[in-house]
Design a protein around this motif. Sequence first.
Motif, PDB file in Angstrom:
ATOM      1  N   GLU A 107     -36.962 113.264 -71.743  1.00 15.18           N
ATOM      2  CA  GLU A 107     -36.303 112.151 -70.865  1.00 15.18           C
ATOM      3  C   GLU A 107     -37.021 110.857 -71.182  1.00 15.18           C
ATOM      4  OE1 GLU A 107     -34.147 112.547 -68.718  1.00 15.18           O
ATOM      5  OE2 GLU A 107     -34.199 114.823 -67.809  1.00 15.18           O
ATOM      6  N   ARG A 108     -36.648 109.824 -70.907  1.00 17.82           N
ATOM      7  CA  ARG A 108     -37.113 108.483 -71.458  1.00 17.82           C
ATOM      8  C   ARG A 108     -37.066 107.411 -70.049  1.00 17.82           C
ATOM      9  NH1 ARG A 108     -33.147 106.667 -76.487  1.00 17.82           N
ATOM     10  NH2 ARG A 108     -33.657 104.769 -74.918  1.00 17.82           N
ATOM     11  N   PRO A 109     -38.070 106.520 -70.155  1.00 18.92           N
ATOM     12  CA  PRO A 109     -38.367 105.572 -68.959  1.00 18.92           C
ATOM     13  C   PRO A 109     -37.043 104.883 -68.777  1.00 18.92           C
ATOM     14  CG  PRO A 109     -39.912 105.830 -70.597  1.00 18.92           C
ATOM     15  CD  PRO A 109     -39.076 106.539 -71.159  1.00 18.92           C
ATOM     16  N   ASP A 110     -36.066 104.843 -69.797  1.00 19.23           N
ATOM     17  CA  ASP A 110     -35.033 103.835 -69.486  1.00 19.23           C
ATOM     18  C   ASP A 110     -33.676 104.516 -68.939  1.00 19.23           C
ATOM     19  OD1 ASP A 110     -34.101 105.211 -71.636  1.00 19.23           O
ATOM     20  OD2 ASP A 110     -33.851 103.591 -72.965  1.00 19.23           O
ATOM     21  N   GLY A 111     -33.953 105.979 -68.820  1.00 14.52           N
ATOM     22  CA  GLY A 111     -33.137 106.751 -68.095  1.00 14.52           C
ATOM     23  C   GLY A 111     -31.958 107.216 -69.074  1.00 14.52           C
ATOM     24  N   ASN A 112     -32.191 107.030 -70.440  1.00 11.73           N
ATOM     25  CA  ASN A 112     -31.308 107.693 -71.318  1.00 11.73           C
ATOM     26  C   ASN A 112     -31.587 108.854 -71.997  1.00 11.73           C
ATOM     27  OD1 ASN A 112     -29.352 105.455 -71.182  1.00 11.73           O
ATOM     28  ND2 ASN A 112     -30.660 104.157 -72.332  1.00 11.73           N
ATOM     29  N   GLY A 113     -32.552 109.530 -71.564  1.00 12.79           N
ATOM     30  CA  GLY A 113     -32.764 110.763 -72.126  1.00 12.79           C
ATOM     31  C   GLY A 113     -31.974 111.809 -71.457  1.00 12.79           C
ATOM     32  N   TYR A 114     -32.633 113.059 -71.756  1.00 11.35           N
ATOM     33  CA  TYR A 114     -31.812 114.621 -71.199  1.00 11.35           C
ATOM     34  C   TYR A 114     -32.803 115.273 -70.708  1.00 11.35           C
ATOM     35  CZ  TYR A 114     -32.690 116.288 -75.992  1.00 11.35           C
ATOM     36  OH  TYR A 114     -33.180 116.744 -77.226  1.00 11.35           O
ATOM     37  N   PRO A 115     -32.682 116.521 -70.085  1.00 13.66           N
ATOM     38  CA  PRO A 115     -31.239 116.728 -69.617  1.00 13.66           C
ATOM     39  C   PRO A 115     -30.619 115.926 -68.472  1.00 13.66           C
ATOM     40  CG  PRO A 115     -32.594 118.463 -68.720  1.00 13.66           C
ATOM     41  CD  PRO A 115     -33.415 117.528 -69.597  1.00 13.66           C
ATOM     42  N   ASP A 116     -31.475 115.447 -67.519  1.00 11.76           N
ATOM     43  CA  ASP A 116     -31.025 114.613 -66.186  1.00 11.76           C
ATOM     44  C   ASP A 116     -31.092 113.345 -66.241  1.00 11.76           C
ATOM     45  OD1 ASP A 116     -30.939 117.317 -64.954  1.00 11.76           O
ATOM     46  OD2 ASP A 116     -33.108 117.362 -64.792  1.00 11.76           O
ATOM     47  N   GLY A 117     -31.384 112.525 -67.275  1.00 13.91           N
ATOM     48  CA  GLY A 117     -31.504 110.895 -67.241  1.00 13.91           C
ATOM     49  C   GLY A 117     -32.133 110.454 -66.352  1.00 13.91           C
ATOM     50  N   LEU A 118     -33.425 111.138 -66.223  1.00 17.43           N
ATOM     51  CA  LEU A 118     -34.403 110.663 -65.314  1.00 17.43           C
ATOM     52  C   LEU A 118     -34.864 109.077 -65.573  1.00 17.43           C
ATOM     53  CD1 LEU A 118     -36.386 113.613 -64.639  1.00 17.43           C
ATOM     54  CD2 LEU A 118     -34.535 112.832 -63.152  1.00 17.43           C
ATOM     55  N   ASP A 119     -35.308 108.208 -64.812  1.00 19.18           N
ATOM     56  CA  ASP A 119     -35.799 106.991 -64.859  1.00 19.18           C
ATOM     57  C   ASP A 119     -37.332 107.069 -64.674  1.00 19.18           C
ATOM     58  OD1 ASP A 119     -36.548 106.798 -62.270  1.00 19.18           O
ATOM     59  OD2 ASP A 119     -34.874 105.505 -61.852  1.00 19.18           O
ATOM     60  N   LYS A 120     -38.099 106.113 -65.243  1.00 16.26           N
ATOM     61  CA  LYS A 120     -39.591 106.169 -65.414  1.00 16.26           C
ATOM     62  C   LYS A 120     -40.176 106.574 -64.000  1.00 16.26           C
ATOM     63  CE  LYS A 120     -40.340 101.225 -64.426  1.00 16.26           C
ATOM     64  NZ  LYS A 120     -40.680 100.031 -65.083  1.00 16.26           N
ATOM     65  N   ASP A 121     -39.616 106.151 -62.969  1.00 17.17           N
ATOM     66  CA  ASP A 121     -40.306 106.621 -61.610  1.00 17.17           C
ATOM     67  C   ASP A 121     -40.280 108.145 -61.360  1.00 17.17           C
ATOM     68  OD1 ASP A 121     -41.013 103.891 -61.087  1.00 17.17           O
ATOM     69  OD2 ASP A 121     -39.180 103.481 -60.373  1.00 17.17           O
ATOM     70  N   ASN A 122     -39.515 108.807 -62.069  1.00 15.55           N
ATOM     71  CA  ASN A 122     -39.272 110.313 -61.673  1.00 15.55           C
ATOM     72  C   ASN A 122     -39.578 111.190 -62.922  1.00 15.55           C
ATOM     73  OD1 ASN A 122     -37.825 110.300 -58.858  1.00 15.55           O
ATOM     74  ND2 ASN A 122     -36.307 108.930 -60.264  1.00 15.55           N
ATOM     75  N   ILE A 123     -40.163 110.564 -64.107  1.00 15.91           N
ATOM     76  CA  ILE A 123     -41.048 111.324 -65.117  1.00 15.91           C
ATOM     77  C   ILE A 123     -42.451 111.493 -64.792  1.00 15.91           C
ATOM     78  CG2 ILE A 123     -41.099 111.794 -67.442  1.00 15.91           C
ATOM     79  CD1 ILE A 123     -38.625 109.692 -67.694  1.00 15.91           C
TER      80      ILE A 123
ATOM     81  N   ALA B 254     -41.654 101.242 -76.960  1.00 21.17           N
ATOM     82  CA  ALA B 254     -42.248 101.404 -75.840  1.00 21.17           C
ATOM     83  C   ALA B 254     -41.662 100.876 -74.669  1.00 21.17           C
ATOM     84  CB  ALA B 254     -43.789 100.695 -76.083  1.00 21.17           C
ATOM     85  N   GLY B 255     -41.596 101.574 -73.559  1.00 21.26           N
ATOM     86  CA  GLY B 255     -40.966 100.851 -72.430  1.00 21.26           C
ATOM     87  C   GLY B 255     -39.540 101.302 -72.228  1.00 21.26           C
ATOM     88  N   THR B 256     -38.888 101.766 -73.435  1.00 23.93           N
ATOM     89  CA  THR B 256     -37.498 102.243 -73.280  1.00 23.93           C
ATOM     90  C   THR B 256     -37.613 103.791 -73.499  1.00 23.93           C
ATOM     91  OG1 THR B 256     -37.295 101.722 -75.636  1.00 23.93           O
ATOM     92  CG2 THR B 256     -36.485  99.941 -74.184  1.00 23.93           C
ATOM     93  N   MET B 257     -37.879 104.079 -74.777  1.00 26.01           N
ATOM     94  CA  MET B 257     -37.866 105.518 -75.198  1.00 26.01           C
ATOM     95  C   MET B 257     -39.084 106.244 -74.787  1.00 26.01           C
ATOM     96  SD  MET B 257     -36.190 105.920 -79.067  1.00 26.01           S
ATOM     97  CE  MET B 257     -36.469 107.618 -78.969  1.00 26.01           C
ATOM     98  N   PHE B 258     -40.336 105.319 -74.653  1.00 22.52           N
ATOM     99  CA  PHE B 258     -41.489 105.982 -74.439  1.00 22.52           C
ATOM    100  C   PHE B 258     -42.350 105.073 -73.225  1.00 22.52           C
ATOM    101  CE2 PHE B 258     -40.525 106.612 -78.822  1.00 22.52           C
ATOM    102  CZ  PHE B 258     -40.380 107.924 -78.783  1.00 22.52           C
TER     103      PHE B 258
END
Length: 370
Positions: free
Chosen positions: A233-249, A288-292
Motif C-alpha cells: 500500500e502507498r500513502p497516496d492511495g495508489n498501492g494494492y491490494p486495497d488502495g489505502l491512503d496514509k491514514d489507514n496504513i 517520500a510522501g507519495t509511495m513511501f
Amino acid sequence: MRLVPIENVKPNTVLGKSLYDVDGRILLRAGVVLRENTIAKIKQINILSIYIVDKYSDEEIEDIIKPELRQKAIITIKEAFSNIGRLNGKNAVRDRESDYTWQEQSYFYNIGKMAVSIIDDILNRKDVMLALVDIRSMNNYTYSHCVNVAVISLTLGIAFQLPKKKLEALCIGALIHDIGKSLLPKEILDKQGDLSDEDKEIVKQHPRLGYKYLSSTYNINSLSKLIVLQHHERPDGNGYPDGLDKDNIVDLSNIVSIANIYDNLSTDLPSKRAMFPSDVLEFLMSNAGTMFDYNIVNTFCRIVIPYPKGTIVEISTGETAIVEETVPGFPLRPTLKIIESNRVSRINEKVELIKEISIVITKVKYEFQA
C-alpha cells in the motif's frame, strides 16, 4: 573486503565471505583462493556477486546479524513457504484455526522464535547502522529477500525506539510478508521471462492471499498479519491490494514497504543489476510522501550505509578512492582515501566529502589494478 559482481572476479582472487548452498551448507569458506573453474561453478549456482579481499580492502565487513543466524533464518522461511504452498495448493483460505495442520503451526512457532533471535542479535550491537552483507543465490532469492527485509525493518524500528513487542511483530511480519506468493499458481511462480499483464494482476493478489491464509492462526500477531496485507500500500492511495491512503496504513507496514523496495533495488538479479546506491536513496527521497511515508524515509536515509568501508569508488574529479569511514546521518558523504590519481601528490590523501561539497561519488569500481 568488497562486494564484486561475479563476472568481474578474476582467478586467484581471495574469497572474503563464505558461500552457502540452498540448504544452508557451506560451499566455499572465506579465505579460499578462487580458481577459474571455481568461479565458473559459482556462476552455475546463480550467485551473482561475492565478497573478495585484496590489498585495498582487507578489512572485515561485519554483517548486522551473525552469518549462521542469517542462514538459519533463510532455511526457516524456506521450509515454511515451500511446505505451506505444497500443503495448501492454489489460493487456499482457512475458516478456522483448527484447519491448520500441526506442521503449519510449527512453522509459525519457529518463525516467531527466529524473530526473537534476530532481534536479540541486533540489539546486542553497539551501533545499529545498516550495511547489508548478504550474498544470495537466485535459487534462494525469495527467502533471502524476506530475511533482508526483516533486518532492514528492524534497523528502522530500533531507530524509532519501538518497544520489543512491536519489534517482534515487525520482524515476524517482515519475515512472512511474501507468504502469499507461496499460494499463487505454480505456473506463474516458475514462469521464465516477463509476466503478462494478467499474470501481474494475479501476483498483486499475494498480500490478500497471505492475509486470508494467516487470518485464523493464533500463532501470528494481528499487526504482523496487517504487514502481510499492507506492505504494497502507498500513502497516496495508489498501492494494492486495497488502495489505502496514509491514514489507514499502519506504521509497521510503512516500514516494511520501504525495506522491501530498498532490498529489491539494491540486489543483483539475472534480469537487472542493482541500482547505484545513491540512486536508490534518491528514488526513496523523491517518492517520500507519495509511495513511501515521509518521516520513515527521512530516518532511513540517516541510518543506511550505501558505501561500506572498503568500497572502491570513482569520484567526480576522475580519481579512484577507497571508503575509509562513513559519516552518521550523511550516507552519501563518506571519508575517502585517494588510491589513483593523475597527481602523484594526491595518492593517500584523505577527502572528507562532508566538507568537499563539490565532489561526489560517480560510480563503484569493481575492476581495479593500481
